[in-house]
Design an enzyme around this catalytic site. Structure first.
Site, PDB file in Angstrom:
ATOM      1  N   SER A 194       0.779  -1.279  -0.112  1.00  0.00           N
ATOM      2  CA  SER A 194      -0.034  -0.069  -0.003  1.00  0.00           C
ATOM      3  C   SER A 194       0.811   1.284  -0.052  1.00  0.00           C
ATOM      4  CB  SER A 194      -0.992   0.115   1.185  1.00  0.00           C
ATOM      5  OG  SER A 194      -1.778  -1.253   1.325  1.00  0.00           O
TER       6      SER A 194
ATOM      7  N   GLY B 126       0.808   4.037  -1.617  1.00  0.00           N
ATOM      8  CA  GLY B 126       0.133   5.349  -1.412  1.00  0.00           C
ATOM      9  C   GLY B 126       0.031   5.826  -0.122  1.00  0.00           C
ATOM     10  N   ASP B 127      -0.743   4.871   0.478  1.00  0.00           N
ATOM     11  CA  ASP B 127      -0.936   5.057   2.090  1.00  0.00           C
ATOM     12  C   ASP B 127       0.411   5.601   2.834  1.00  0.00           C
ATOM     13  OD1 ASP B 127      -3.961   4.517   2.540  1.00  0.00           O
ATOM     14  OD2 ASP B 127      -3.013   2.893   1.670  1.00  0.00           O
ATOM     15  N   THR B 128       1.251   4.590   2.752  1.00  0.00           N
ATOM     16  CA  THR B 128       2.563   4.914   3.230  1.00  0.00           C
ATOM     17  C   THR B 128       3.318   6.107   3.022  1.00  0.00           C
ATOM     18  OG1 THR B 128       2.825   2.338   3.444  1.00  0.00           O
ATOM     19  CG2 THR B 128       4.864   3.521   3.857  1.00  0.00           C
TER      20      THR B 128
ATOM     21  N   ALA C  73       1.559   8.605   4.948  1.00  0.00           N
ATOM     22  CA  ALA C  73       1.982   8.783   6.114  1.00  0.00           C
ATOM     23  C   ALA C  73       3.359   9.212   6.577  1.00  0.00           C
ATOM     24  CB  ALA C  73       2.226   7.203   6.728  1.00  0.00           C
TER      25      ALA C  73
END
Length: 407
Positions: free
Chosen positions: A176, A178-180, A183
């Protein structure tokens, strides 16, 4: 060295010791930011909904009733099971945020506002609060209210168009990402805002991170090339467009990555594979010339690697000081001595009573390295302790539990 392998780093005060973080939201982007801050000493209080808690607890492979991913994502955190849909739960959250340094949330824009916790209301309560808001499209703009996950952010940010083989369906990176990326950008924002607060009168601020913008920020020369030349970069498989040679090449037992794109490195690579005719060719002395003949060069390197084992290829290229590496699986990583020598594979005890190997901590600080101070909590493990620290009596806590406000 062998005696220290697999052990947790010695516990000590982290660089962020004394910083209190309240983490709202769930799954990946917000919680990964909380994880990162927690590893460097921040106290992270995670608010979860009573009942199931964060869905990540049940994602992918489950051991003893809990995802092993959870054991990594939520280490160094405290779990408070609090129903934010109830007014009493919202008031408890406000009390907690009154004494916090950082709030992390990754809800759809408008959710905090609906709970009476807009940035304006929270800053009236706690002027120094740093608020990290991660969402699909950001807090403003025409798309702000659309639902957005990391996969959509990867597509809109330009990454998905470049993944995969030319002419074939775009593929996931495999994690994932994009999420990381969101973050990590959020974490940078938090640290920057904390520093600004320290040197500029103690005022907090809002950090607005959109998933697609975090992806877009790492897209290198994508936009300048389009602006200057009208060039739309396309998928190129394992090759590095405009840089040669840099690709994945077949071996007798798998694939090897070779990056021979430096001028002197290219000459050493060609000498190693017995192609001094290419290594000494005047038009291949620089990258521009090599890009023009990249198919010929790739064919030469592939012809040399194909009958050889990965170990043989890596040994010869290592001797020649040509950057190369195997494509690691999880098994390769866990068996690699370099990972263990640098404490990148650690044994972590879970609250369910078993030990599991987990990734170590990045980046590595010399004076205040990151640590794993506590394992991932069960749902609501720390509810009573946190509420008692806020001044609530045992009777008040019991009443809240009876009313379903906490778990």
């Amino acid at each position: 060295m062998q005696e220290t392998m697999n052990k947790l780093p010695q516990l000590q005060a982290g660089a962020l010791a004394g910083v209190r973080v309240v983490e709202m939201g769930q799954l990946i982007a917000g919680p990964f930011a909380g994880k990162t801050l927690g590893e460097f000493g921040a106290e992270v209080i995670k608010i979860e909904a009573p009942g199931a808690g964060d869905p990540l607890r049940n994602w992918r492979m489950i051991k003893e009733g809990t995802s092993v991913w959870w054991q990594v994502q939520s280490r160094n955190k405290k779990s408070v099971a609090l129903d934010l849909r109830q007014s009493q739960g919202q008031e408890l959250a406000r009390q907690l945020l009154k004494e916090a340094d950082v709030l992390i949330e990754n809800f759809r824009p408008g959710t905090l506002e609906g709970w009476g916790m807009s940035p304006e209301e929270l800053h009236a309560l706690n002027p120094g609060l740093v608020i990290l808001r991660i969402s699909g499209y950001g807090q403003t703009g025409p798309y702000r209210d659309l639902p957005g996950f990391g996969v959509v952010g990867e597509a809109m940010g330009g990454l998905r168009h470049l993944t995969g083989e030319p002419g074939r369906v775009p593929v996931r990176v495999g994690v994932s990402i994009g999420d990381t990326l969101a973050a990590l950008h959020g974490t940078i924002g938090v640290l920057t805002a904390l520093y600004h607060r320290k040197v500029n009168g103690g005022k907090g601020q809002v950090i607005d991170v959109a998933l697609h913008e975090a992806v877009f920020n790492v897209m290198e020369s994508l936009i300048p090339e389009y602006s200057a030349f009208g060039a739309v970069r396309e998928a190129a498989g394992s090759a590095l467009p405009g840089i040669a040679p840099s690709n994945a090449y077949p071996c007798a037992d798998g694939w090897v990555l070779v990056a021979g794109n430096g001028d002197s490195i290219f000459k050493r690579l060609m000498q190693t594979i017995g192609r001094d005719d290419l290594g000494n060719a005047p038009d291949l002395a620089n990258n521009a010339g090599r890009v023009a003949r990249v198919q010929e060069i790739d064919a030469a390197v592939g012809a040399w690697t194909q009958p050889r084992s990965i170990n043989d290829v890596l040994a010869q290229l290592g001797t020649a000081r040509v950057p190369a590496g195997r494509v690691y699986t999880a098994k390769d990583i866990c068996e690699d001595p370099h990972y263990r020598a640098r404490d990148m594979i650690l044994a972590q005890e879970t609250r369910d009573g078993y030990s599991v190997e987990v990734p170590g901590i990045v980046p590595k600080l010399s004076a205040t390295p990151g640590t794993i101070r506590s394992s991932a909590p069960r749902l609501g493990d720390d509810t009573d302790a946190v509420l008692a620290d806020m001044g609530l009596s045992s009777a008040q806590i019991a009443q809240l539990r009876t009313q379903g406000v906490i778990q």
